[in-house]
Design an enzyme around this catalytic site. Structure first.
Site, PDB file in Angstrom:
ATOM      1  N   ILE A 259      38.034  38.180  50.428  1.00  0.00           N
ATOM      2  CA  ILE A 259      37.312  39.092  49.539  1.00  0.00           C
ATOM      3  C   ILE A 259      36.049  38.438  49.014  1.00  0.00           C
ATOM      4  O   ILE A 259      35.024  39.077  48.834  1.00  0.00           O
ATOM      5  CB  ILE A 259      38.162  39.475  48.303  1.00  0.00           C
ATOM      6  CG1 ILE A 259      39.528  39.988  48.690  1.00  0.00           C
ATOM      7  CG2 ILE A 259      37.418  40.486  47.445  1.00  0.00           C
ATOM      8  CD1 ILE A 259      40.448  40.121  47.489  1.00  0.00           C
ATOM      9  N   SER A 260      36.160  37.146  48.760  1.00  0.00           N
ATOM     10  CA  SER A 260      35.038  36.472  48.111  1.00  0.00           C
ATOM     11  C   SER A 260      35.056  34.982  48.404  1.00  0.00           C
ATOM     12  O   SER A 260      36.110  34.363  48.437  1.00  0.00           O
ATOM     13  CB  SER A 260      35.124  36.726  46.601  1.00  0.00           C
ATOM     14  OG  SER A 260      34.588  35.654  45.877  1.00  0.00           O
ATOM     15  N   GLY A 262      33.321  31.845  46.807  1.00  0.00           N
ATOM     16  CA  GLY A 262      32.459  31.328  45.743  1.00  0.00           C
ATOM     17  C   GLY A 262      32.303  29.831  45.882  1.00  0.00           C
ATOM     18  O   GLY A 262      32.781  29.233  46.838  1.00  0.00           O
ATOM     19  N   LYS A 263      31.600  29.277  44.919  1.00  0.00           N
ATOM     20  CA  LYS A 263      31.410  27.838  44.954  1.00  0.00           C
ATOM     21  C   LYS A 263      32.724  27.106  44.691  1.00  0.00           C
ATOM     22  O   LYS A 263      32.990  26.061  45.237  1.00  0.00           O
ATOM     23  CB  LYS A 263      30.373  27.433  43.896  1.00  0.00           C
ATOM     24  CG  LYS A 263      28.961  27.418  44.449  1.00  0.00           C
ATOM     25  CD  LYS A 263      28.041  26.624  43.548  1.00  0.00           C
ATOM     26  CE  LYS A 263      27.931  27.261  42.165  1.00  0.00           C
ATOM     27  NZ  LYS A 263      26.975  26.647  41.269  1.00  0.00           N
ATOM     28  N   GLU A 264      33.514  27.702  43.830  1.00  0.00           N
ATOM     29  CA  GLU A 264      34.720  26.998  43.404  1.00  0.00           C
ATOM     30  C   GLU A 264      36.012  27.578  43.957  1.00  0.00           C
ATOM     31  O   GLU A 264      37.050  26.946  43.867  1.00  0.00           O
ATOM     32  CB  GLU A 264      34.776  26.976  41.873  1.00  0.00           C
ATOM     33  CG  GLU A 264      33.725  26.080  41.300  1.00  0.00           C
ATOM     34  CD  GLU A 264      33.123  26.625  40.016  1.00  0.00           C
ATOM     35  OE1 GLU A 264      32.284  25.928  39.452  1.00  0.00           O
ATOM     36  OE2 GLU A 264      33.487  27.726  39.588  1.00  0.00           O
ATOM     37  N   SER A 265      35.931  28.773  44.494  1.00  0.00           N
ATOM     38  CA  SER A 265      37.170  29.357  44.995  1.00  0.00           C
ATOM     39  C   SER A 265      36.905  30.328  46.143  1.00  0.00           C
ATOM     40  O   SER A 265      35.791  30.819  46.312  1.00  0.00           O
ATOM     41  CB  SER A 265      37.890  30.102  43.865  1.00  0.00           C
ATOM     42  OG  SER A 265      37.192  31.289  43.565  1.00  0.00           O
ATOM     43  N   VAL A 267      38.746  33.823  47.648  1.00  0.00           N
ATOM     44  CA  VAL A 267      39.769  34.808  47.288  1.00  0.00           C
ATOM     45  C   VAL A 267      40.104  35.660  48.513  1.00  0.00           C
ATOM     46  O   VAL A 267      39.209  36.164  49.193  1.00  0.00           O
ATOM     47  CB  VAL A 267      39.302  35.702  46.115  1.00  0.00           C
ATOM     48  CG1 VAL A 267      40.374  36.712  45.741  1.00  0.00           C
ATOM     49  CG2 VAL A 267      38.924  34.856  44.910  1.00  0.00           C
ATOM     50  N   LYS A 289      43.885  33.471  45.139  1.00  0.00           N
ATOM     51  CA  LYS A 289      42.722  32.673  44.777  1.00  0.00           C
ATOM     52  C   LYS A 289      42.995  31.217  45.149  1.00  0.00           C
ATOM     53  O   LYS A 289      43.912  30.595  44.626  1.00  0.00           O
ATOM     54  CB  LYS A 289      42.429  32.806  43.274  1.00  0.00           C
ATOM     55  CG  LYS A 289      41.166  32.093  42.838  1.00  0.00           C
ATOM     56  CD  LYS A 289      40.722  32.551  41.453  1.00  0.00           C
ATOM     57  CE  LYS A 289      39.495  31.791  40.972  1.00  0.00           C
ATOM     58  NZ  LYS A 289      39.024  32.268  39.661  1.00  0.00           N
ATOM     59  N   ASP A 405      33.291  32.548  30.494  1.00  0.00           N
ATOM     60  CA  ASP A 405      32.424  32.900  31.620  1.00  0.00           C
ATOM     61  C   ASP A 405      32.368  34.422  31.717  1.00  0.00           C
ATOM     62  O   ASP A 405      32.392  35.001  32.796  1.00  0.00           O
ATOM     63  CB  ASP A 405      32.945  32.293  32.928  1.00  0.00           C
ATOM     64  CG  ASP A 405      31.907  32.366  34.055  1.00  0.00           C
ATOM     65  OD1 ASP A 405      30.724  32.649  33.763  1.00  0.00           O
ATOM     66  OD2 ASP A 405      32.277  32.177  35.223  1.00  0.00           O
TER      67      ASP A 405
HETATM   68  P1  ADP Z   1      35.026  32.644  41.147  1.00  0.00           P
HETATM   69  O1  ADP Z   1      35.342  31.469  40.289  1.00  0.00           O
HETATM   70  O2  ADP Z   1      34.772  32.286  42.564  1.00  0.00           O
HETATM   71  O3  ADP Z   1      33.975  33.543  40.542  1.00  0.00           O
HETATM   72  P2  ADP Z   1      36.805  34.895  40.686  1.00  0.00           P
HETATM   73  O4  ADP Z   1      38.150  34.789  40.054  1.00  0.00           O
HETATM   74  O5  ADP Z   1      35.731  35.493  39.846  1.00  0.00           O
HETATM   75  O6  ADP Z   1      36.394  33.453  41.200  1.00  0.00           O
HETATM   76  O7  ADP Z   1      36.950  35.710  42.025  1.00  0.00           O
HETATM   77  C1  ADP Z   1      35.846  35.945  42.868  1.00  0.00           C
HETATM   78  C2  ADP Z   1      35.795  37.397  43.285  1.00  0.00           C
HETATM   79  O8  ADP Z   1      36.975  37.764  43.954  1.00  0.00           O
HETATM   80  C3  ADP Z   1      35.689  38.333  42.120  1.00  0.00           C
HETATM   81  O9  ADP Z   1      34.373  38.567  41.758  1.00  0.00           O
HETATM   82  C4  ADP Z   1      36.339  39.603  42.632  1.00  0.00           C
HETATM   83  O10 ADP Z   1      35.411  40.360  43.371  1.00  0.00           O
HETATM   84  C5  ADP Z   1      37.383  39.058  43.588  1.00  0.00           C
HETATM   85  N1  ADP Z   1      38.694  38.979  42.928  1.00  0.00           N
HETATM   86  C6  ADP Z   1      39.222  37.931  42.281  1.00  0.00           C
HETATM   87  N2  ADP Z   1      40.437  38.201  41.810  1.00  0.00           N
HETATM   88  C7  ADP Z   1      40.698  39.478  42.174  1.00  0.00           C
HETATM   89  C8  ADP Z   1      41.814  40.363  41.993  1.00  0.00           C
HETATM   90  N3  ADP Z   1      42.911  39.986  41.337  1.00  0.00           N
HETATM   91  N4  ADP Z   1      41.731  41.600  42.502  1.00  0.00           N
HETATM   92  C9  ADP Z   1      40.633  41.994  43.156  1.00  0.00           C
HETATM   93  N5  ADP Z   1      39.569  41.235  43.366  1.00  0.00           N
HETATM   94  C10 ADP Z   1      39.580  39.979  42.884  1.00  0.00           C
HETATM   95 MN    MN Z   2      33.913  34.930  39.062  1.00  0.00          MN
END
Ligand code: ADP
Ligand code: MN
Length: 516
Positions: A259-260, A262-265, A267, A289, A405
């Site tokens: 789904i995503s 990022g720099k730190e994670s 998902v 995550k 954040d």
């Molecule tokens: P980061 O530290 O990388 O920003 P996030 O927890 O914000 O980590 O997760 C990154 C992205 O993944 C979020 O912006 C969202 O789009 C998606 N995401 C994270 N957790 C969920 C979840 N429980 N359900 C749906 N989308 C999620």
């Molecule tokens: Mn985030």
């Protein structure tokens, strides 16, 4: 049991020549067998010990289910079952080594190479731990169901007089069991034991059969995942293994994709499966995550966790890998607090090392949009604003947390309301920089809604006071921040002098309330 089985292939000749000649793996002598097996076992033991240590450090982590196979405590080489399993391992290893040799031979110096990877056995004991291996109970095949009718007649014996043999005869039964190994899945290598006069006890046979079924399911799943998912490329092999185990145990049905990043994670989305425990239900859709284990990214986040007294004692003693896990753990705890306060947020499913599984906010693999990406009617915008105001207050007062954040990037719009996510960096208000983080959150929220046309939106200073219950009167940002820092310093001094924090801040003349 002791008189029949693999070890009894040469019962009276002792471990000498008879064993050598009958050993299907052709090892030159017993010492080499026991030596290599011992090595395997001690390695296994070392891993078990490490696991134990880690589990002690992370008591909240859901305890791993222990499979019926080899564990650290019951290492007992006198058992037939144990020997059979160990020989199987040895065989798998040799099989894989042979594959690698073949692969090398075929590929030679060619620039284009073929891979036998998919045919490898990759025995579970080669993996980094034996925790939560396959959940044996969830197999669709009942491993103990009756087998095809055997040749022993209904009356239960054959032969006459003193030559009578009953169905319970260990030798006959043992041979029959060996022959039945042929019924295992075709890919499951049973060695050349079938052609030998090998007698397997029922217990050994059943255990091997179970093993064959689970291996069959396991490799089917592994190969399917491998072919259909590109998601796994984003994670390292250790993480991949953790994810596989979650699918293998049945807790997750499939991991569909990323789904995503990022720099730190990273998902992932996954469809939920069955929970190991009755009282817990895995949500139909999950978000996984994975906290990145490349440490660089986390260096600048030290300040959040280092000064968080909840983690303080542990921080100094931990290696970087464990610090990453602590982020995941922190997110889990914070989400749980929020859940308990009724704040819309993902629900924690399970935490394994640096991998946090939670409920998915969204539907049919489509994640809910971030507030920054969604266009809301002015009515919804206003509704969202008031909801966030309430959530920030709940977070502060009921959860004793500051998001740290909070912005339109970490709020999702789903089901007509705002959901808070990404709380690994959240801290308690009495964190040495807690109020500064809160002020930053307030600034983000105010600016977003003011720009978004919500006339009622408080400015950042008003919002800060409304959330914290503090009454900072400065009418400009510089003075306001100075007051915030003064409060934080007061708290720190108090910690220095009394060894504990104020449990809440108070600026309206009331004496501060202390944690007892
Ligand atoms: P980061 O530290 O990388 O920003 P996030 O927890 O914000 O980590 O997760 C990154 C992205 O993944 C979020 O912006 C969202 O789009 C998606 N995401 C994270 N957790 C969920 C979840 N429980 N359900 C749906 N989308 C999620
Ligand atoms: Mn985030």
């Amino acid at each position: 049991m002791d008189s029949v089985g693999v070890a009894a292939a040469a019962p009276d000749a002792g471990p000498g020549p008879a064993w050598q000649s009958k050993c299907p793996w052709g090892a030159p002598n017993t010492t080499s067998i026991s030596c290599s097996l011992a090595d395997v076992m001690s390695e296994q033991l070392a891993k078990e010990l490490q696991l134990e240590e880690e589990n002690a450090a992370f008591p909240e982590v859901v305890a791993a289910a222990e499979g019926p196979f080899i564990t650290g405590e019951n290492i007992d080489t006198s058992s037939d079952l144990m020997l059979a399993q160990m020989l199987q391992m040895e065989f798998d290893r040799e099989y894989d080594a042979q594959l690698r040799r073949e692969e090398k031979k075929i590929n030679g110096d060619s620039k284009v190479s073929i891979s036998f990877e998919n045919y490898r056995k990759v025995h579970p004991y080669d993996s980094d731990s034996s925790e939560d291996e396959v959940d044996w109970q969830d197999t669709r095949h009942d491993p103990y169901r009756a087998d095809k009718p055997t040749t022993t007649p209904r009356k239960g014996f054959i032969g006459k007089g003193k030559d009578i043999t009953t169905k319970h005869d260990e030798v006959v039964c043992g041979r029959k069991n060996t022959a039945r190994m042929e019924n295992f899945a075709p890919e499951f290598q049973v060695g050349d034991g079938i052609g030998m006069d090998l007698k397997l006890s029922n217990q050994v046979f059943n255990a091997l059969k179970q093993h064959a079924y689970s291996e069959e399911r396991r490799s089917a799943r592994l190969h399917e995942k491998k072919e259909h998912s590109t998601a796994e490329k984003a994670v390292d092999p250790k993480t991949r293994l953790l994810l596989y185990k979650m699918v293998n145990s049945g807790m997750l049905e499939t991991i569909t994709g990323c789904i995503s990043t990022g720099k730190e994670s990273v998902v992932f989305h996954a469809y939920g499966g069955k929970s190991a425990t009755e009282d817990k239900v895995v949500p139909p859709e999950c978000a996984i995550k994975v906290f990145k284990t490349t440490l660089n990214e986390f260096k600048n986040r030290d300040k959040y966790i280092k000064d968080d007294y909840r983690f303080k004692d542990r921080f100094s003693k931990l290696n970087p890998r464990k610090i990453i896990r602590m982020w995941a753990e922190k997110e889990m705890h914070n989400l749980t607090r929020m859940q308990n306060a009724g704040i819309p947020c993902p629900q924690v499913v399970i935490l394994k090392k640096h991998v946090l599984v939670m409920s998915f906010i969204g539907q049919d693999q489509v994640p809910a949009p971030k507030l920054k990406d969604v266009t809301l009617s002015s009515e919804d915008m206003k509704k969202a604003y008031y909801q966030i105001l309430t959530m920030m207050q709940q977070l502060y007062k009921e959860c004793n947390l500051v998001h740290a954040d909070l912005s339109e990037y970490n709020m999702l719009w789903h089901d007509g309301k705002v959901w808070l996510i990404d709380v690994s960096q959240s801290v308690e208000p009495t964190h040495p920089h807690g109020l500064e983080f809160l002020f930053r959150d307030c600034r983000n929220v105010s600016q977003f809604f003011q720009k978004g046309g919500v006339a009622e939106a408080l400015n950042e200073r008003e919002l800060f006071n409304a959330v914290s219950g503090l009454n900072i009167t400065a009418d400009n940002e510089v003075d306001f921040q100075a007051e915030i820092e003064a409060l934080e310093k007061m708290n720190e001094d108090h910690v220095q002098n009394h060894g504990k924090k104020l449990s809440t801040f108070s600026s309206d003349g009331d004496p501060p309330i202390y944690d007892e």
